[in-house]
Design an enzyme around this catalytic site. Structure first.
Site, PDB file in Angstrom:
ATOM      1  N   THR A  17      47.066  45.759  31.243  1.00  0.00           N
ATOM      2  CA  THR A  17      48.400  45.549  30.674  1.00  0.00           C
ATOM      3  C   THR A  17      48.359  45.256  29.184  1.00  0.00           C
ATOM      4  O   THR A  17      49.218  45.710  28.429  1.00  0.00           O
ATOM      5  CB  THR A  17      49.099  44.386  31.415  1.00  0.00           C
ATOM      6  N   ASP A  61      42.774  51.350  35.048  1.00  0.00           N
ATOM      7  CA  ASP A  61      43.571  50.301  35.674  1.00  0.00           C
ATOM      8  C   ASP A  61      42.613  49.380  36.415  1.00  0.00           C
ATOM      9  O   ASP A  61      41.690  49.850  37.078  1.00  0.00           O
ATOM     10  CB  ASP A  61      44.566  50.910  36.658  1.00  0.00           C
ATOM     11  N   SER A  62      42.812  48.086  36.306  1.00  0.00           N
ATOM     12  CA  SER A  62      41.814  47.176  36.872  1.00  0.00           C
ATOM     13  C   SER A  62      41.706  47.299  38.392  1.00  0.00           C
ATOM     14  O   SER A  62      40.681  46.953  38.974  1.00  0.00           O
ATOM     15  CB  SER A  62      42.113  45.718  36.485  1.00  0.00           C
ATOM     16  N   SER A  63      42.746  47.829  39.044  1.00  0.00           N
ATOM     17  CA  SER A  63      42.653  48.072  40.484  1.00  0.00           C
ATOM     18  C   SER A  63      41.605  49.138  40.800  1.00  0.00           C
ATOM     19  O   SER A  63      41.098  49.208  41.919  1.00  0.00           O
ATOM     20  CB  SER A  63      44.004  48.507  41.050  1.00  0.00           C
ATOM     21  N   THR A  93      44.039  42.185  34.673  1.00  0.00           N
ATOM     22  CA  THR A  93      43.821  40.868  35.284  1.00  0.00           C
ATOM     23  C   THR A  93      43.423  40.916  36.758  1.00  0.00           C
ATOM     24  O   THR A  93      42.756  40.007  37.247  1.00  0.00           O
ATOM     25  CB  THR A  93      45.087  39.996  35.148  1.00  0.00           C
ATOM     26  N   GLN A 282      37.545  28.978  52.978  1.00  0.00           N
ATOM     27  CA  GLN A 282      38.847  29.551  52.639  1.00  0.00           C
ATOM     28  C   GLN A 282      39.611  28.639  51.675  1.00  0.00           C
ATOM     29  O   GLN A 282      40.596  29.071  51.058  1.00  0.00           O
ATOM     30  CB  GLN A 282      39.674  29.776  53.910  1.00  0.00           C
ATOM     31  N   CYS A 283      39.170  27.396  51.531  1.00  0.00           N
ATOM     32  CA  CYS A 283      39.798  26.464  50.584  1.00  0.00           C
ATOM     33  C   CYS A 283      39.379  26.822  49.164  1.00  0.00           C
ATOM     34  O   CYS A 283      38.228  27.162  48.908  1.00  0.00           O
ATOM     35  CB  CYS A 283      39.388  25.029  50.881  1.00  0.00           C
TER      36      CYS A 283
END
Length: 348
Positions: A17, A61-63, A93, A282-283
């Site tokens: 972006t 694109d970062s994806s 990002t 997962q925390c």
């Protein structure tokens, strides 16, 4: 290597972006070139710093970021390592934390700053966060101690006034400017009127050691998240995936899993076949402590190893890096207990 007495920084634009500028004729967002960047950020001309640029063509694109592009970044940095005092990578990002984590392992003996930054709004927009992120990232990348060594000789992410260790960082917000967080490691610097560095938390490096670039990786890894009601056939199918070499197992709390005999048996069979299984919570905050409860002890008995307080991005890229370099299962078990690039809170 300085040109005159000014430091020099290589600005590497991968995409994202921050580098988008609205075409005045079509209204569409398009990737900038370096001249357009200088037009939108005229402050760059006032830097006591030589800035050069390298642009991915086409921008990514970062994806769409992938390990082969991490290797390309390693090559760009390595080829220019002796020409510049620091590097700033402009990056989307969404996968920035993965790239930062990967580079921390792939750039062995790094003694110069590699700062990733980006923005939530394009740099040409009035309220963009990109301008401040870019200016401060360049300032950090060029910062030196009186003895000439880099102030921040490691891979970092700078975003919304905070400098974070790259392999301790996770994207946590898609809407606001404070997009990243380092839950288990302190902020390395805060940018206000002045940039305040937390020197005790910045990695100490030996500038006399030569940079060792690494390009190999193995992507035969998977993330498996436990949840109440998870089915045996799902676990079994995942663990029997052809060519699977490692699993990042996201468990509950301090590293706990349900006491279901079929689950532990499936994990044990996988580790006995040489599949590496790393336990991560997962925390967002805290550390895996499998010795704490019986629900964690059963995982140790099944051959599961601890990911300590690592991020998912760091564990995944560390496994890809080690597997790609032909490390044995025994060696990987050992190296997962060691902090290679500051990715876990554990003495190396």
């Amino acid at each position: 290597m300085n040109k005159g007495h000014f430091p020099s920084v290589l600005l590497i634009y991968t995409g994202g972006t921050i580098g988008m500028i609205k075409n005045p004729n079509t209204g569409a967002l398009e990737a900038f070139n370096f001249d357009q960047l200088l037009e939108n950020v005229p402050e760059l001309k006032r830097f006591n710093c030589h800035i050069s640029s390298y642009q991915f063509n086409p921008p990514i694109d970062s994806s769409d970021m992938k390990p082969s592009l991490w290797a390309e970044l390693v090559k760009i940095i390595t080829d220019n390592y002796n020409k510049f005092d620091g590097f700033v990578i402009l990056h989307g990002t969404d996968t920035m934390a993965y790239t930062a984590s990967a580079l921390s392992f792939m750039l062995e003996n790094l003694s110069k700053p590699v700062i990733l930054t980006g923005s939530q709004l394009p740099i040409g927009m009035l309220r963009t966060d990109g301008k401040e992120n870019l200016i401060t990232a360049i300032e950090i990348a060029s910062a030196k101690h009186p003895d000439g060594t880099a102030v921040v000789p490691e891979v970092c992410i700078f975003f919304e006034n905070q400098l974070l260790r790259g392999n301790r960082t996770t994207k946590i917000n898609a809407e606001n400017f404070n997009a990243f967080r380092s839950y288990n490691y302190p902020v390395l610097a805060t940018a206000g009127i002045h940039i305040k560095y937390n020197y005790n938390y910045i990695r100490k490096t030996d500038p006399s050691k030569s940079l060792i670039p690494h390009y190999a990786y193995d992507t035969n890894v998977i993330i498996l998240t436990l949840f109440p009601g998870i089915q045996e056939n799902l676990i079994s199918n995942v663990l029997r995936t052809p060519h699977l070499r490692a699993v990042v197992l996201k468990t509950y709390g301090s590293g706990n899993a349900p006491r279901m005999p079929w689950l532990i048996q499936a994990l044990k069979k996988a580790t006995e076949r040489g599949v590496i299984i790393v336990n991560i919570s997962q925390c967002a905050t805290g550390m895996v402590e499998m010795e704490r409860y019986e629900t964690g002890l059963q995982l140790i008995e099944a051959g599961v190893i601890s990911g300590y307080d690592s991020t998912i991005e760091a564990i995944l890229t560390k496994l890809m890096y080690m597997l790609g370099h032909g490390k044995s299962v025994h060696d990987i078990h050992h190296l997962m207990n060691i902090s290679l690039a500051g990715e876990i809170t554990k003495d190396s």
